[in-house]
Design an enzyme around this catalytic site. Structure first.
Site, short mmCIF file in Angstrom:
data_model
loop_
_atom_site.label_atom_id
_atom_site.label_comp_id
_atom_site.label_asym_id
_atom_site.label_seq_id
_atom_site.Cartn_x
_atom_site.Cartn_y
_atom_site.Cartn_z
CE LYS A 187 -20.10 31.72 34.84
NZ LYS A 187 -20.39 31.60 36.28
CE LYS A 196 -9.94 34.95 35.86
NZ LYS A 196 -11.14 35.66 36.31
CE LYS A 223 -15.94 26.14 38.21
NZ LYS A 223 -16.25 27.55 38.12
#
Ligand code: TRP
Length: 345
Positions: free
Chosen positions: A114, A206, A209
């Site tokens: 991240k 995956k 969003k």
């Protein structure tokens, strides 16, 4: 007789709840209500480890709550609330910041992903995120935590933190008459078959969003037309469906669609392939559209209805937070006692 075990899990209110969140987490949350005492938390303090637009954050907190309720989580029998309403999460997180070691956090792969290359510019909160997650779990002394694969490392860290707290304070824990295993070791509950729902555009990624293509995912608020379009456009390969699960190897898109079908229908992939093996994708996709609309349509509709009544959603969260706080307060009081802080009797 063994005591009913306590489950805790959290979902971040960061927007675009999709089929991956539903099949990977929420379905399992719903099921666990039959066997455990469950606490389900909208983890808004975790969300702000990356800057959130305040207006969107409020909306997203309500939307995750609406998804919980619409999917069948019962906020009367179990506890549903948002994290920031129970100050004990942040309070215990501070104590755990002082238990966890820098070296432990430095190993966390999610932070590395991240934070990316510009690590100097990541928030301190993003770095300390796993300690807050440990606090979420331990403040309720939860024994079982349903999580996806990507959160396993954080859960292992929570176990290490629990153990180190118990060791660091073992004398005080004993002197004050608490269970030597004051913090229990939380166990992961890794979910069933289609835990990992992949992108409809690329079976190796995956469902996410943040994918720029909305066609890569089915959002929980998509209507029947959108669901149908996305499934019809989903990437496949030219071969017919295999008759056995082995035939899905190295066919990630086929594997994903069969996995989604299996999860939505509560069947195994092998069973689904016994029915559809040898057939073309077009026929399979039509049936998958019907099944998806059938299962997800009512959830999306109920979410929309709830979102039009934010007063009701907020009241559910306030009530849930009160009940959560009652448990968290007791733990925090004991923690303060163990650590040696002075507090009211
Ligand atoms: N980190 C989890 C995620 O991103 C969310 C989360 C926060 C959580 N606290 C938790 C999950 C405690 C389980 C238990 O998915």
């Amino acid at each position: 007789m063994t005591a009913i075990q306590r489950v805790f899990s959290g979902v971040q209110p960061t927007g675009n709840l999709h089929l991956g969140n539903y099949l990977g987490a929420i379905v399992n949350f719903v099921k666990l209500q039959q066997t455990h005492n469950c606490i389900y938390c909208v983890v808004d303090l975790h969300a702000i480890t990356v800057w959130q637009n305040p207006v969107e954050l409020t909306h997203n907190i309500r939307e995750v709550t609406a998804a919980f309720l619409a999917s069948g989580i019962d906020p009367d029998k179990h506890i549903v609330f948002n994290q920031s309403q129970v100050a004990e999460h942040a309070e215990l997180a501070w104590v755990l910041n002082c238990v966890a070691r820098l070296g432990w956090l430095n190993r966390m792969t999610q932070f590395k992903e991240k934070a990316g290359k510009d690590r100097e510019n990541a928030s301190v909160g993003l770095y300390a995120y796993p300690n807050l997650m440990a606090a979420d779990i331990l403040v309720y002394r939860a024994t079982h935590v349903p999580v996806g694969e990507d959160q396993k490392q954080h859960l292992e860290l929570a176990r290490d933190i629990a153990q180190k707290f118990n060791n660091d304070f073992s004398e005080s824990i004993a002197a004050k008459g608490y269970d030597p295993k004051f913090f229990p070791q939380p166990e992961p509950l890794i979910t069933g078959p289609a835990t990992r729902v992949m992108s409809l555009r690329d079976g190796s990624k995956k469902m996410s969003k943040s994918d720029p293509s909305d066609y890569s995912r089915i959002n929980l608020t998509d209507d029947a037309d959108a669901i149908a379009q996305k499934i019809r456009k989903a990437k496949t390969d030219p071969e017919p469906l295999p008759s056995e699960e082995d035939g899905l190897k190295s066919r990630p898109e086929a594997d994903n669609l069969v996995g989604i079908y299996a999860a939505l229908s509560g069947r195994t992939k092998a069973d689904v392939l016994r029915e559809f093996g040898g057939g073309q994708f077009s026929g399979f996709k039509s049936t998958l559209v019907d099944l998806s609309v059938d299962k997800l349509g009512p959830i999306g509709a109920e979410m929309k209805r709830l979102m039009q009544d934010p007063g009701h959603v907020d009241a559910v969260l306030v009530k849930g937070a009160e009940r959560a706080r009652a448990i968290a307060f007791e733990t925090m009081k004991a923690v303060k006692d163990i650590v040696g802080f002075v507090q009211p009797k």
